[in-house]
Design a protein around this motif. Structure first.
Motif, PDB file in Angstrom:
ATOM      1  N   LYS A 140       0.811  -1.219   0.000  1.00 53.00           N
ATOM      2  CA  LYS A 140       0.000   0.000   0.000  1.00 53.00           C
ATOM      3  C   LYS A 140       0.842   1.265   0.000  1.00 53.00           C
ATOM      4  CE  LYS A 140      -3.726  -2.319   2.539  1.00 53.00           C
ATOM      5  NZ  LYS A 140      -4.585  -2.290   3.742  1.00 53.00           N
ATOM      6  N   GLU A 141       2.060   1.191   0.482  1.00 57.51           N
ATOM      7  CA  GLU A 141       2.937   2.352   0.565  1.00 57.51           C
ATOM      8  C   GLU A 141       4.340   1.961   0.141  1.00 57.51           C
ATOM      9  OE1 GLU A 141       2.047   5.325   1.171  1.00 57.51           O
ATOM     10  OE2 GLU A 141       0.019   5.035   1.939  1.00 57.51           O
ATOM     11  N   PRO A 142       5.077   2.896  -0.469  1.00 55.80           N
ATOM     12  CA  PRO A 142       4.657   4.219  -0.926  1.00 55.80           C
ATOM     13  C   PRO A 142       3.869   4.180  -2.234  1.00 55.80           C
ATOM     14  CG  PRO A 142       6.950   3.882  -1.466  1.00 55.80           C
ATOM     15  CD  PRO A 142       6.516   2.661  -0.710  1.00 55.80           C
ATOM     16  N   ALA A 143       3.954   3.048  -2.962  1.00 50.74           N
ATOM     17  CA  ALA A 143       3.157   2.880  -4.183  1.00 50.74           C
ATOM     18  C   ALA A 143       2.239   1.689  -3.998  1.00 50.74           C
ATOM     19  CB  ALA A 143       4.071   2.659  -5.379  1.00 50.74           C
ATOM     20  N   THR A 144       1.066   1.751  -4.578  1.00 46.15           N
ATOM     21  CA  THR A 144       0.111   0.647  -4.452  1.00 46.15           C
ATOM     22  C   THR A 144       0.355  -0.345  -5.578  1.00 46.15           C
ATOM     23  OG1 THR A 144      -1.488   2.251  -3.622  1.00 46.15           O
ATOM     24  CG2 THR A 144      -2.306   0.066  -4.137  1.00 46.15           C
ATOM     25  N   GLN A 145       0.777  -1.546  -5.203  1.00 48.33           N
ATOM     26  CA  GLN A 145       1.134  -2.532  -6.210  1.00 48.33           C
ATOM     27  C   GLN A 145       0.987  -3.938  -5.633  1.00 48.33           C
ATOM     28  OE1 GLN A 145       4.873  -0.711  -7.080  1.00 48.33           O
ATOM     29  NE2 GLN A 145       5.979  -1.796  -5.481  1.00 48.33           N
ATOM     30  N   LEU A 146       0.946  -4.924  -6.526  1.00 51.50           N
ATOM     31  CA  LEU A 146       0.721  -6.303  -6.114  1.00 51.50           C
ATOM     32  C   LEU A 146       1.315  -7.257  -7.135  1.00 51.50           C
ATOM     33  CD1 LEU A 146      -1.623  -6.779  -8.334  1.00 51.50           C
ATOM     34  CD2 LEU A 146      -3.202  -6.200  -6.514  1.00 51.50           C
ATOM     35  N   ASP A 147       1.203  -8.555  -6.834  1.00 55.69           N
ATOM     36  CA  ASP A 147       1.569  -9.601  -7.780  1.00 55.69           C
ATOM     37  C   ASP A 147       0.319  -9.876  -8.614  1.00 55.69           C
ATOM     38  OD1 ASP A 147       1.732 -12.169  -9.002  1.00 55.69           O
ATOM     39  OD2 ASP A 147       3.252 -12.811  -7.563  1.00 55.69           O
ATOM     40  N   PRO A 148       0.295  -9.488  -9.893  1.00 53.71           N
ATOM     41  CA  PRO A 148      -0.935  -9.588 -10.674  1.00 53.71           C
ATOM     42  C   PRO A 148      -1.369 -11.024 -10.943  1.00 53.71           C
ATOM     43  CG  PRO A 148       0.893  -8.942 -12.073  1.00 53.71           C
ATOM     44  CD  PRO A 148       1.407  -8.901 -10.671  1.00 53.71           C
ATOM     45  N   TYR A 149      -0.405 -11.938 -11.075  1.00 52.39           N
ATOM     46  CA  TYR A 149      -0.778 -13.341 -11.300  1.00 52.39           C
ATOM     47  C   TYR A 149      -1.456 -13.921 -10.059  1.00 52.39           C
ATOM     48  CZ  TYR A 149      -0.401 -18.377 -11.880  1.00 52.39           C
ATOM     49  OH  TYR A 149      -0.690 -19.718 -11.938  1.00 52.39           O
ATOM     50  N   THR A 230      21.941  -0.746  -3.169  1.00 54.53           N
ATOM     51  CA  THR A 230      21.547  -0.407  -4.531  1.00 54.53           C
ATOM     52  C   THR A 230      20.059  -0.090  -4.612  1.00 54.53           C
ATOM     53  OG1 THR A 230      23.290  -1.816  -5.448  1.00 54.53           O
ATOM     54  CG2 THR A 230      21.462  -1.252  -6.914  1.00 54.53           C
ATOM     55  N   LEU A 231      19.258  -0.914  -3.962  1.00 49.36           N
ATOM     56  CA  LEU A 231      17.809  -0.710  -3.991  1.00 49.36           C
ATOM     57  C   LEU A 231      17.401   0.636  -3.413  1.00 49.36           C
ATOM     58  CD1 LEU A 231      16.275  -4.171  -3.016  1.00 49.36           C
ATOM     59  CD2 LEU A 231      15.941  -2.923  -5.151  1.00 49.36           C
ATOM     60  N   ARG A 232      18.123   1.096  -2.401  1.00 47.62           N
ATOM     61  CA  ARG A 232      17.767   2.369  -1.760  1.00 47.62           C
ATOM     62  C   ARG A 232      17.852   3.543  -2.727  1.00 47.62           C
ATOM     63  NH1 ARG A 232      20.488   0.295   2.976  1.00 47.62           N
ATOM     64  NH2 ARG A 232      22.430   1.294   2.296  1.00 47.62           N
ATOM     65  N   ASP A 233      18.680   3.417  -3.768  1.00 55.21           N
ATOM     66  CA  ASP A 233      18.841   4.507  -4.731  1.00 55.21           C
ATOM     67  C   ASP A 233      17.839   4.452  -5.885  1.00 55.21           C
ATOM     68  OD1 ASP A 233      20.929   5.539  -3.295  1.00 55.21           O
ATOM     69  OD2 ASP A 233      22.492   4.550  -4.480  1.00 55.21           O
ATOM     70  N   ILE A 234      16.944   3.472  -5.861  1.00 49.92           N
ATOM     71  CA  ILE A 234      15.966   3.310  -6.937  1.00 49.92           C
ATOM     72  C   ILE A 234      14.588   3.702  -6.420  1.00 49.92           C
ATOM     73  CG2 ILE A 234      14.965   1.717  -8.607  1.00 49.92           C
ATOM     74  CD1 ILE A 234      17.980   2.179  -8.928  1.00 49.92           C
ATOM     75  N   PRO A 235      13.852   4.553  -7.131  1.00 50.72           N
ATOM     76  CA  PRO A 235      12.509   4.927  -6.670  1.00 50.72           C
ATOM     77  C   PRO A 235      11.570   3.730  -6.692  1.00 50.72           C
ATOM     78  CG  PRO A 235      12.893   5.741  -8.887  1.00 50.72           C
ATOM     79  CD  PRO A 235      14.211   5.210  -8.407  1.00 50.72           C
ATOM     80  N   ASP A 236      10.558   3.776  -5.833  1.00 50.14           N
ATOM     81  CA  ASP A 236       9.587   2.682  -5.788  1.00 50.14           C
ATOM     82  C   ASP A 236       8.750   2.623  -7.057  1.00 50.14           C
ATOM     83  OD1 ASP A 236       9.763   1.495  -2.936  1.00 50.14           O
ATOM     84  OD2 ASP A 236       9.761   3.656  -2.610  1.00 50.14           O
ATOM     85  N   SER A 237       8.463   3.760  -7.644  1.00 48.97           N
ATOM     86  CA  SER A 237       7.744   3.815  -8.915  1.00 48.97           C
ATOM     87  C   SER A 237       8.622   4.486  -9.957  1.00 48.97           C
ATOM     88  CB  SER A 237       6.429   4.593  -8.766  1.00 48.97           C
ATOM     89  OG  SER A 237       5.554   3.907  -7.905  1.00 48.97           O
ATOM     90  N   ILE A 238       8.771   3.826 -11.101  1.00 48.77           N
ATOM     91  CA  ILE A 238       9.623   4.326 -12.177  1.00 48.77           C
ATOM     92  C   ILE A 238       8.744   4.700 -13.359  1.00 48.77           C
ATOM     93  CG2 ILE A 238      11.433   3.721 -13.831  1.00 48.77           C
ATOM     94  CD1 ILE A 238      12.429   1.672 -11.700  1.00 48.77           C
ATOM     95  N   LEU A 239       8.875   5.899 -13.853  1.00 45.66           N
ATOM     96  CA  LEU A 239       8.134   6.329 -15.032  1.00 45.66           C
ATOM     97  C   LEU A 239       8.962   7.391 -15.737  1.00 45.66           C
ATOM     98  CD1 LEU A 239       5.493   5.789 -16.517  1.00 45.66           C
ATOM     99  CD2 LEU A 239       4.506   7.734 -15.315  1.00 45.66           C
ATOM    100  N   VAL A 240       9.549   7.006 -16.849  1.00 44.11           N
ATOM    101  CA  VAL A 240      10.413   7.910 -17.613  1.00 44.11           C
ATOM    102  C   VAL A 240       9.828   8.052 -19.008  1.00 44.11           C
ATOM    103  CG1 VAL A 240      12.732   8.350 -18.465  1.00 44.11           C
ATOM    104  CG2 VAL A 240      12.418   7.113 -16.307  1.00 44.11           C
ATOM    105  N   HIS A 241       9.315   9.224 -19.323  1.00 41.30           N
ATOM    106  CA  HIS A 241       8.704   9.491 -20.630  1.00 41.30           C
ATOM    107  C   HIS A 241       9.667  10.253 -21.522  1.00 41.30           C
ATOM    108  CE1 HIS A 241       4.678   7.973 -20.255  1.00 41.30           C
ATOM    109  NE2 HIS A 241       4.497   8.589 -19.096  1.00 41.30           N
ATOM    110  N   THR A 242       9.258  10.417 -22.752  1.00 42.39           N
ATOM    111  CA  THR A 242       9.919  11.259 -23.760  1.00 42.39           C
ATOM    112  C   THR A 242      11.418  11.042 -23.833  1.00 42.39           C
ATOM    113  OG1 THR A 242      10.117  13.108 -22.188  1.00 42.39           O
ATOM    114  CG2 THR A 242       8.168  13.052 -23.605  1.00 42.39           C
ATOM    115  N   SER A 243      11.788  10.076 -24.615  1.00 43.33           N
ATOM    116  CA  SER A 243      13.189   9.783 -24.882  1.00 43.33           C
ATOM    117  C   SER A 243      13.328   9.508 -26.375  1.00 43.33           C
ATOM    118  CB  SER A 243      13.636   8.557 -24.082  1.00 43.33           C
ATOM    119  OG  SER A 243      14.785   7.973 -24.649  1.00 43.33           O
ATOM    120  N   PRO A 244      14.463   9.891 -26.978  1.00 47.74           N
ATOM    121  CA  PRO A 244      14.658   9.555 -28.390  1.00 47.74           C
ATOM    122  C   PRO A 244      14.657   8.051 -28.621  1.00 47.74           C
ATOM    123  CG  PRO A 244      16.228  11.215 -27.681  1.00 47.74           C
ATOM    124  CD  PRO A 244      15.559  10.713 -26.447  1.00 47.74           C
TER     125      PRO A 244
END
Length: 401
Positions: A140-149, A230-244
């Motif tokens: 539930k925190e910080p991003a709401t996510q689950l195992d979809p299968y 290493t994990l501590r430096d990665i955001p819980d939610s990743i979304l990177v738009h607009t790239s060549p």
């Protein structure tokens, strides 16, 4: 839908049509295979699979598709009407399609905004998980996510406890329309006065709404377990738009791993097979490493592809088919095409479809008219051209307001 968008799409679809058709190219491009599910979620352990349907059977409502849309539709129908005879047919196994290949991120709204009835998508999923005690690694925190299968498997258990019959390994090959719809497959026939088609990107191959829905293939990959530092430096939610090169989405997943995904491609004749081209995952890793240099040394442990449903305006749709003059509005219902945002929206779609079967109209935007998709080869050229222009930032769909 405004005339500018209509003109744009029709014009781009027409460009280069002759080149794709000459020399019998369309015969080479046609492919009847399906992409197997090699996702990280399924690799963690398959649940027991039900026996396929054999012989003849009947139900009050038949549902085709064992992803979140079909399972949620069954759940809401049986909640409304305990004792209703609901039969769900899944071609492979529950969670095989886009549900089990997704990133498992929950969000309100759709790809294009938060239209009416979608601002509580996440809360809706959370209530189902709690009410039916579904074990799906919900965070539930910080991003709401689950195992979809595991979420799909949990929904399967919930509807079976409510009385639904779930048949896996039961691929429908023909839908015979009439006052009583007949679903035909290898070794079985199922009849029902009402049918719900909840097959997302697989829908046009069943002859349902091919002018509205088409499959787009995307890919995702997961790193091996990473050090905590290493994990501590990665955001819980990743979304990177607009790239060549590409856009990228992702999240942290169980076991100290990072999942990233990207890509969109349409295959000729609503193709459902993607070999997982090496360039896609090579480019995805390169982009991931450039965005998060700390991840550069870690090769992907799992990589997979598969189709998801889409429409010309990237918004999901609901429809009703099968009616004849003087015989009512039809008894075949369908819904889907989430453009990659289907776990929460697909669950909510199930509630809309269940209500639709009872005569309640879904939000008007779901019933909107969409641009009719052209036949091949214009379909192949037009869809991929628009996808490529969007990936390059040369065209953007208007957001829902």
């Amino acid at each position: 839908m405004d005339q500018t968008r209509r003109t744009f799409f029709k014009t781009t679809a027409a460009l280069g049509a002759g080149a794709a058709w000459l020399g019998g190219t369309h015969l080479y491009l046609k492919d009847d295979r399906w992409t197997p599910n090699r996702s990280f979620w399924v690799s963690r352990g398959r649940a027991a699979v039900n026996a396929p349907l054999r012989g003849t059977a009947a139900a009050d409502v038949a549902i085709v598709g064992g992803g979140v849309t079909g399972l949620s539709t069954a759940l809401h129908l049986l909640t409304r009407h305990p004792g209703l005879k609901v039969a769900l047919l899944e071609a492979e196994y529950v969670g095989y399609g886009a549900t089990g290949r997704s990133g498992g991120v929950l969000g309100d709204g759709t790809e294009m905004g938060t239209p009416q009835g979608t601002d509580d998508n996440v809360a809706h999923v959370m209530a189902i998980i709690e009410n039916h005690a579904i074990a799906c690694d919900l965070e539930k925190e910080p991003a709401t996510q689950l195992d979809p299968y595991r979420y799909a498997v949990g929904l399967k258990g919930a509807i079976e406890r409510l009385g639904a019959r779930v048949f896996e390994g039961s691929r429908v090959t023909a839908i015979r329309r009439g006052p009583v719809v007949e679903l035909v497959g290898d070794g079985f026939s199922l009849q029902a006065p009402r049918l719900v088609v909840a097959t997302n990107g697989y829908t046009p191959r069943l002859g349902i709404a091919p002018e509205r829905i088409f499959p787009v293939h995307t890919g995702a990959a997961v790193t091996p377990p990473l050090p905590e530092a290493t994990l501590r430096d990665i955001p819980d939610s990743i979304l990177v738009h607009t790239s060549p090169e590409m856009y990228m989405w992702g999240r942290k997943v169980p076991g100290g791993r990072v999942l990233v995904g990207a890509g969109a491609k349409y295959f000729y004749s609503d193709g459902l097979y993607h070999s997982g081209e090496k360039w896609l995952f090579t480019a995805l890793h390169r982009f991931m490493a450039r965005t998060f240099p700390i991840l550069a040394p870690y090769r992907f442990e799992h990589a997979w592809t598969g189709p998801m449903g889409a429409t010309s305006d990237q918004e999901p749709v609901i429809g009703r088919l099968g009616g004849r003059l003087g015989q009512g509005e039809g008894n075949i219902y369908y819904g889907g095409a989430y453009s990659g945002h289907g776990i929460a929206m697909g669950t909510k779609m199930g509630s809309f479809l269940a209500a639709f079967l009872e005569g309640e109209q879904p939000p008007a935007w779901l019933l909107r008219k969409t641009i009719d998709m052209p036949p091949e080869p214009l379909r192949y050229i037009g869809v991929n051209l628009v996808i490529n222009m969007m990936n390059l930032g040369l065209y953007h769909m208007p957001q829902h307001r």
